[in-house]
Design a protein around this motif. Structure first.
Motif, PDB file in Angstrom:
ATOM      1  N   ALA A  48     104.806 -31.226  44.398  1.00  0.00           N
ATOM      2  CA  ALA A  48     106.054 -31.787  44.237  1.00  0.00           C
ATOM      3  C   ALA A  48     106.117 -33.293  43.949  1.00  0.00           C
ATOM      4  O   ALA A  48     106.531 -33.804  42.939  1.00  0.00           O
ATOM      5  N   GLU A  49     105.043 -34.073  43.987  1.00  0.00           N
ATOM      6  CA  GLU A  49     104.507 -35.696  44.165  1.00  0.00           C
ATOM      7  C   GLU A  49     104.629 -36.064  42.831  1.00  0.00           C
ATOM      8  O   GLU A  49     104.552 -36.936  42.075  1.00  0.00           O
ATOM      9  N   ALA A  50     103.319 -34.681  42.013  1.00  0.00           N
ATOM     10  CA  ALA A  50     102.912 -35.760  41.149  1.00  0.00           C
ATOM     11  C   ALA A  50     104.522 -34.526  40.450  1.00  0.00           C
ATOM     12  O   ALA A  50     103.959 -35.576  39.208  1.00  0.00           O
ATOM     13  N   GLU A  51     104.572 -34.095  40.276  1.00  0.00           N
ATOM     14  CA  GLU A  51     105.325 -33.560  39.458  1.00  0.00           C
ATOM     15  C   GLU A  51     106.757 -35.117  39.112  1.00  0.00           C
ATOM     16  O   GLU A  51     107.334 -35.059  38.312  1.00  0.00           O
ATOM     17  N   GLY A  52     107.018 -35.640  40.851  1.00  0.00           N
ATOM     18  CA  GLY A  52     108.242 -36.841  40.314  1.00  0.00           C
ATOM     19  C   GLY A  52     107.440 -38.029  39.617  1.00  0.00           C
ATOM     20  O   GLY A  52     107.709 -38.916  38.735  1.00  0.00           O
ATOM     21  N   ARG A  53     105.852 -37.791  39.535  1.00  0.00           N
ATOM     22  CA  ARG A  53     105.392 -39.107  38.577  1.00  0.00           C
ATOM     23  C   ARG A  53     105.531 -38.777  36.953  1.00  0.00           C
ATOM     24  O   ARG A  53     105.739 -39.400  36.434  1.00  0.00           O
ATOM     25  N   HIS A  54     105.696 -37.025  37.020  1.00  0.00           N
ATOM     26  CA  HIS A  54     105.401 -36.822  35.375  1.00  0.00           C
ATOM     27  C   HIS A  54     106.711 -37.378  35.313  1.00  0.00           C
ATOM     28  O   HIS A  54     107.530 -37.263  34.523  1.00  0.00           O
ATOM     29  N   GLU A  55     107.791 -37.055  36.410  1.00  0.00           N
ATOM     30  CA  GLU A  55     109.400 -36.988  35.797  1.00  0.00           C
ATOM     31  C   GLU A  55     109.252 -38.701  35.317  1.00  0.00           C
ATOM     32  O   GLU A  55     110.659 -38.686  34.200  1.00  0.00           O
ATOM     33  N   GLN A  56     108.760 -39.602  36.049  1.00  0.00           N
ATOM     34  CA  GLN A  56     109.668 -40.864  35.947  1.00  0.00           C
ATOM     35  C   GLN A  56     108.755 -41.772  34.514  1.00  0.00           C
ATOM     36  O   GLN A  56     109.476 -42.280  33.706  1.00  0.00           O
ATOM     37  N   HIS A  57     107.671 -40.029  33.909  1.00  0.00           N
ATOM     38  CA  HIS A  57     107.337 -40.683  32.584  1.00  0.00           C
ATOM     39  C   HIS A  57     108.274 -40.539  31.539  1.00  0.00           C
ATOM     40  O   HIS A  57     108.228 -41.235  30.703  1.00  0.00           O
ATOM     41  N   TRP A  58     108.820 -39.290  31.766  1.00  0.00           N
ATOM     42  CA  TRP A  58     110.074 -38.798  30.718  1.00  0.00           C
ATOM     43  C   TRP A  58     111.375 -39.684  30.679  1.00  0.00           C
ATOM     44  O   TRP A  58     112.046 -40.536  30.193  1.00  0.00           O
ATOM     45  N   LEU A  59     111.301 -40.006  32.140  1.00  0.00           N
ATOM     46  CA  LEU A  59     112.704 -41.618  32.467  1.00  0.00           C
ATOM     47  C   LEU A  59     111.913 -42.700  31.610  1.00  0.00           C
ATOM     48  O   LEU A  59     113.572 -43.561  31.109  1.00  0.00           O
ATOM     49  N   GLU A  60     111.396 -43.099  31.842  1.00  0.00           N
ATOM     50  CA  GLU A  60     110.827 -44.272  30.781  1.00  0.00           C
ATOM     51  C   GLU A  60     111.093 -44.060  29.457  1.00  0.00           C
ATOM     52  O   GLU A  60     111.613 -44.701  29.319  1.00  0.00           O
ATOM     53  N   LEU A  61     110.475 -43.146  28.608  1.00  0.00           N
ATOM     54  CA  LEU A  61     111.185 -42.667  27.715  1.00  0.00           C
ATOM     55  C   LEU A  61     112.382 -42.156  26.827  1.00  0.00           C
ATOM     56  O   LEU A  61     112.449 -42.903  26.057  1.00  0.00           O
ATOM     57  N   THR A 111     101.788 -37.732  28.099  1.00  0.00           N
ATOM     58  CA  THR A 111      99.914 -38.609  28.280  1.00  0.00           C
ATOM     59  C   THR A 111      98.571 -37.382  29.062  1.00  0.00           C
ATOM     60  O   THR A 111      98.899 -36.746  28.592  1.00  0.00           O
ATOM     61  N   PRO A 112      97.335 -37.683  28.408  1.00  0.00           N
ATOM     62  CA  PRO A 112      96.476 -36.810  28.740  1.00  0.00           C
ATOM     63  C   PRO A 112      96.799 -36.638  29.956  1.00  0.00           C
ATOM     64  O   PRO A 112      95.767 -35.166  30.763  1.00  0.00           O
ATOM     65  N   GLN A 113      96.406 -37.633  30.604  1.00  0.00           N
ATOM     66  CA  GLN A 113      96.411 -37.449  32.261  1.00  0.00           C
ATOM     67  C   GLN A 113      97.592 -36.091  33.114  1.00  0.00           C
ATOM     68  O   GLN A 113      97.194 -35.275  33.938  1.00  0.00           O
ATOM     69  N   MET A 114      98.571 -36.109  32.257  1.00  0.00           N
ATOM     70  CA  MET A 114      99.970 -35.417  32.216  1.00  0.00           C
ATOM     71  C   MET A 114      99.625 -33.710  32.113  1.00  0.00           C
ATOM     72  O   MET A 114      99.650 -32.929  33.233  1.00  0.00           O
ATOM     73  N   ALA A 115      98.654 -33.375  31.162  1.00  0.00           N
ATOM     74  CA  ALA A 115      97.960 -32.132  30.577  1.00  0.00           C
ATOM     75  C   ALA A 115      97.475 -32.141  31.911  1.00  0.00           C
ATOM     76  O   ALA A 115      97.177 -30.332  31.618  1.00  0.00           O
ATOM     77  N   ALA A 116      96.503 -32.879  32.065  1.00  0.00           N
ATOM     78  CA  ALA A 116      94.811 -32.281  33.630  1.00  0.00           C
ATOM     79  C   ALA A 116      95.923 -32.181  34.119  1.00  0.00           C
ATOM     80  O   ALA A 116      94.847 -30.948  34.628  1.00  0.00           O
ATOM     81  N   ASP A 117      96.619 -32.968  35.045  1.00  0.00           N
ATOM     82  CA  ASP A 117      97.288 -32.647  35.722  1.00  0.00           C
ATOM     83  C   ASP A 117      98.090 -31.005  36.085  1.00  0.00           C
ATOM     84  O   ASP A 117      97.898 -30.249  37.066  1.00  0.00           O
ATOM     85  N   GLU A 118      99.099 -30.496  34.974  1.00  0.00           N
ATOM     86  CA  GLU A 118      99.089 -29.687  34.747  1.00  0.00           C
ATOM     87  C   GLU A 118      98.208 -28.260  35.093  1.00  0.00           C
ATOM     88  O   GLU A 118      98.468 -26.787  35.501  1.00  0.00           O
ATOM     89  N   ARG A 119      96.386 -28.513  34.325  1.00  0.00           N
ATOM     90  CA  ARG A 119      95.971 -27.510  33.962  1.00  0.00           C
ATOM     91  C   ARG A 119      95.405 -27.385  35.906  1.00  0.00           C
ATOM     92  O   ARG A 119      94.820 -26.220  36.473  1.00  0.00           O
TER      93      ARG A 119
END
Length: 355
Positions: A48-61, A111-119
């Motif tokens: 859930a925390e990792a999904e929160g980091r992804h959420e923050q990425h889209w918020l910034e954009l 980001t590439p890290q986000m794609a890797a996170d999902e895998r």
């Protein structure tokens, strides 16, 4: 928060969709964590925390556009509903599929890290679901087998008898007899089968007396290494394993059988599951006859109801196994309708021949 220097309306729409899904999936993980204890709870909260980091990425954009409410996809809403109601292996299986279908690898703004996170999330969820799949594998096998056998065998039975010229009352009586006979046979057969399988596996489990003897054995001259060699190790590996085992002075254990007896299921549980699901499946093709349908209408209704049930059964199998749900559903449908069509044609042939 900052806004992107240039962004199209399509980008904003896509980013807001990602944001909503990340928020919803984080909520699903938290809901599941609230029903767990120990390491599983910690793992789900970290997801859930990792999904929160992804959420923050889209918020910034998105900048200010991210502050407006965003509709959540139907798939993610469904996941959240299941998590709140059940919190079962079904939800983990759906989450595994959701993580595996992440669009981030083809998304230029992720980001590439986000794609890797999902895998990685897919593999984490797969591992969490694996234990649940193992726990239900025995009973689930009996349930799927029983339901499909009931659907297909009773549909084939009533269609074949009906096509041969039997009266509707006789077709209904035949279907009810097939339901009872098949359910009892399935339940009894599964009980004997699982009991025999558990007894066979238990025969390969080291006895308590043998384990207790390890504390009294000669340290230099012993046959413990032979146990490891019988399990498939070579002589050198067996010697090392035996030496390490004998140094466990407090609670030494002989190497256990690789197959967990519990994954087979209990005889009574599997038998009851098989009986119940066969009966549930077998009642479907006789429903039109129970409500007074006859002739071609009864045949079409019975085949249609069974077809829907086969599609649902195949989809559930695909979901829990991680296989494509549509392909599994269509496979079940083709097998079931194919078997019923054969008996129906044979019934027509017998009727035409006057047999």
């Amino acid at each position: 928060m900052t806004t992107a220097p240039t962004r199209s309306r399509e980008q904003v729409r896509r980013w807001r969709g990602y944001l909503a899904d990340e928020r919803a999936e984080a909520a699903v993980y938290r809901d599941l964590a609230s029903r767990r204890k120990g390491p599983d709870r910690e793992i789900l909260l970290e997801l859930a925390e990792a999904e929160g980091r992804h959420e923050q990425h889209w918020l910034e954009l998105l900048g200010e556009a991210g502050e407006r409410p965003t509709p959540v996809s139907l798939r993610t809403r469904f996941l959240g509903l299941l998590a709140r109601r059940f919190g079962s292996v079904f939800v983990l299986a759906l989450l595994q599929r959701a993580e595996g279908r992440s669009p981030y690898e083809a998304e230029a703004d992720a980001t590439p890290q986000m794609a890797a996170d999902e895998r990685i999330h897919e593999e984490v969820v797969r591992s969490l679901a694996m234990r649940g799949r193992a726990r239900i594998s025995g009973t689930f096998r009996a349930a799927v087998f029983g339901a499909n056998d009931g659907l297909v065998s009773n549909l084939a039975l009533v269609l074949g008898v009906g096509a041969a010229g039997a009266q509707p009352a006789l077709v209904l009586a035949t279907g009810i007899a097939g339901l009872l006979a098949g359910a009892l046979s399935m339940g009894a057969g599964e009980y004997v089968s699982v009991s025999s399988q558990r007894e066979l596996l238990a025969a390969s489990t080291p006895s308590k007396e043998s384990a207790a003897a390890l504390t009294r054995i000669d340290f230099d001259e012993n046959e413990v290494a032979l146990v490891f060699r019988a399990r498939g190790m070579d002589e050198a590996e067996a010697a090392r394993a035996a030496h390490a085992l004998l140094r466990e002075r407090e609670a030494p254990r002989l190497p256990a059988n690789d197959v967990d007896v519990e994954t087979v299921g209990t005889p009574f549980g599997v038998a009851l599951s098989s009986f119940g699901f066969f009966a549930a499946g077998a009642v479907v093709p006789i429903l039109p006859y129970l409500f007074g349908a006859t002739g071609l209408l009864a045949v079409v209704l019975a085949a249609g109801l069974v077809g829907l049930a086969l599609l649902a059964s195949g989809a559930v199998v695909g979901l829990l196994s991680g296989a494509p749900m549509l392909l599994r559903a269509l496979r079940q449908l083709a097998i079931g309708w194919g078997a019923a069509a054969v008996t129906y044609l044979l019934g027509l042939l017998f009727n035409a021949s006057g047999i």
